[in-house]
Design an enzyme around this catalytic site. Structure first.
Site, PDB file in Angstrom:
ATOM      1  N   ASP A  67       0.836  -1.201   0.000  1.00  0.00           N
ATOM      2  CA  ASP A  67       0.000   0.000   0.000  1.00  0.00           C
ATOM      3  C   ASP A  67       0.872   1.253   0.000  1.00  0.00           C
ATOM      4  OD1 ASP A  67      -2.297   1.497   0.051  1.00  0.00           O
ATOM      5  OD2 ASP A  67      -2.698   1.196   2.180  1.00  0.00           O
ATOM      6  N   HIS A 101       2.919   3.503  -9.019  1.00  0.00           N
ATOM      7  CA  HIS A 101       2.748   2.083  -9.358  1.00  0.00           C
ATOM      8  C   HIS A 101       3.995   1.534 -10.068  1.00  0.00           C
ATOM      9  CE1 HIS A 101      -1.213   2.276  -7.813  1.00  0.00           C
ATOM     10  NE2 HIS A 101      -1.757   2.940  -8.813  1.00  0.00           N
ATOM     11  N   LEU A 159      10.726 -20.991  -4.387  1.00  0.00           N
ATOM     12  CA  LEU A 159       9.750 -20.019  -3.873  1.00  0.00           C
ATOM     13  C   LEU A 159       8.484 -19.985  -4.743  1.00  0.00           C
ATOM     14  CD1 LEU A 159       9.091 -17.409  -2.124  1.00  0.00           C
ATOM     15  CD2 LEU A 159      10.235 -16.115  -3.939  1.00  0.00           C
TER      16      LEU A 159
HETATM   17  C1  FPP Z   1      -1.285   0.271  -3.509  1.00  0.00           C
HETATM   18  O1  FPP Z   1      -1.032   1.604  -3.716  1.00  0.00           O
HETATM   19  C2  FPP Z   1      -0.934  -0.661  -4.561  1.00  0.00           C
HETATM   20  C3  FPP Z   1      -1.792  -1.237  -5.470  1.00  0.00           C
HETATM   21  C4  FPP Z   1      -3.127  -0.765  -5.816  1.00  0.00           C
HETATM   22  C5  FPP Z   1      -1.417  -2.451  -6.148  1.00  0.00           C
HETATM   23  C6  FPP Z   1      -0.501  -2.293  -7.313  1.00  0.00           C
HETATM   24  C7  FPP Z   1       0.790  -2.813  -6.938  1.00  0.00           C
HETATM   25  C8  FPP Z   1       1.844  -2.688  -7.696  1.00  0.00           C
HETATM   26  C9  FPP Z   1       1.798  -2.001  -9.010  1.00  0.00           C
HETATM   27  C10 FPP Z   1       3.117  -3.283  -7.202  1.00  0.00           C
HETATM   28  C11 FPP Z   1       3.616  -4.342  -8.124  1.00  0.00           C
HETATM   29  C12 FPP Z   1       3.102  -5.673  -7.864  1.00  0.00           C
HETATM   30  C13 FPP Z   1       3.413  -6.798  -8.577  1.00  0.00           C
HETATM   31  C14 FPP Z   1       2.944  -8.117  -8.087  1.00  0.00           C
HETATM   32  C15 FPP Z   1       4.217  -6.769  -9.831  1.00  0.00           C
HETATM   33  P1  FPP Z   1      -2.242   2.630  -3.655  1.00  0.00           P
HETATM   34  O2  FPP Z   1      -2.491   3.114  -5.031  1.00  0.00           O
HETATM   35  O3  FPP Z   1      -3.421   1.992  -2.994  1.00  0.00           O
HETATM   36  O4  FPP Z   1      -1.627   3.736  -2.743  1.00  0.00           O
HETATM   37  P2  FPP Z   1      -2.397   4.866  -1.908  1.00  0.00           P
HETATM   38  O5  FPP Z   1      -3.123   4.160  -0.794  1.00  0.00           O
HETATM   39  O6  FPP Z   1      -1.289   5.732  -1.410  1.00  0.00           O
HETATM   40  O7  FPP Z   1      -3.329   5.578  -2.849  1.00  0.00           O
END
Ligand code: FPP
Length: 260
Positions: free
Chosen positions: A40, A57, A151
């Site tokens: 997060d 992201h 893993l």
């Molecule tokens: C949270 O940040 C993250 C996500 C919504 C998920 C996306 C994750 C990634 C892109 C990381 C990569 C993962 C993999 C498995 C390759 P948010 O947008 O909710 O943050 P905020 O709470 O600050 O708005």
């Protein structure tokens, strides 16, 4: 696993140790089999820098790659990453489109390294609803790594904990309807095996970044006795040293599973 290590409690403050020292300490004690992470804070990371959320992201993908390597170095058997929840569809359309593309591209890009590490990619979540090209790309990596024995990275993608339970209950109801199973014989093991995570042990440790104290519909059945560790660090800033600090904290705890 009852874990109370004099070594951990006698340790210098973890904040002062290097990543290599943290890894060495964590490896000297029983390592959790399964760590799950709610990644997060990508959006906040970007906003604080005056950047669009999607920049967060992109950095989040780099952090995920770092953590897969760190988990492998530690010797975890399972790492589960919450990449896209069923609730995330309500984000602005351009963010959703980019997230889909980013996740597909990054998974495809990781294939050679996953093979090199003998690591396996699994996806947990509803495949229905995911755009077909994205599904095909991810399925290719899942198929190519299926026989790997190191893993296991479980990517929660279009995942919702309540949906997972509903799907499991429906599958069990069908077995009852078919006369294979009596309602009173349904066991915890039957429910566990009907979940998307059927073959994985329950997480020992759940990490959440960015300081939020929420479960957010993640692995609702599986985390009944999971230890929680929340760090204020935003996901793009989360590195191997942070993972090892979380694991060391876990290793210093006594798990009672409801007993004394
Ligand atoms: C949270 O940040 C993250 C996500 C919504 C998920 C996306 C994750 C990634 C892109 C990381 C990569 C993962 C993999 C498995 C390759 P948010 O947008 O909710 O943050 P905020 O709470 O600050 O708005």
């Amino acid at each position: 696993m009852a874990l109370k290590s004099p070594r951990a409690s006698a340790a210098a403050p973890l904040a002062e140790l290097s990543e290599a020292e943290l890894l060495e300490r964590a490896r000297a004690q029983p390592v959790p089999a399964h760590v799950a992470i709610i990644m997060d804070g990508n959006g906040r990371w970007a906003t604080r820098r005056g950047l669009p959320r999607v920049a967060g992201h992109r950095e989040g993908v780099k952090a995920a790659r770092t953590i897969v390597r760190a988990a492998d170095a530690l010797g975890l058997r399972y790492l589960t990453l919450y990449a896209f929840s069923t609730e995330n569809w309500s984000r602005p359309e351009n963010e959703v489109t980019l997230l889909m593309r980013l996740l597909e591209e990054s998974v495809l890009r990781e294939l050679p390294e996953l093979m090199e590490r003998n690591a396996r990619l699994k996806v947990i979540g509803r495949t229905r609803g995911v755009p077909l090209p994205v599904r095909r790309g991810i399925d290719r990596v899942v198929g190519a790594t299926a026989a790997n024995t190191g893993l296991t990275v479980q990517m929660a993608f279009n995942y919702g904990g309540r949906d997972e339970l509903l799907d499991a209950f429906r599958a069990l109801a069908r077995r009852v309807q078919a006369g294979e199973l009596a309602p009173e014989d349904i066991s915890e093991a039957d429910v566990s095996h009907a979940l998307y995570t059927a073959d994985a042990p329950d997480p020992d440790l759940l990490i959440r970044t960015s300081g939020e104290m929420r479960i957010s519909n993640f692995l609702l059945w599986q985390i009944a006795y999971t230890e929680l560790w929340v760090t204020p660090t935003l996901w793009p800033d989360f590195g191997g040293a942070d993972l090892y600090r979380g694991v060391l904290d876990f290793q210093g705890r006594t798990r009672r599973f409801g007993g004394v």
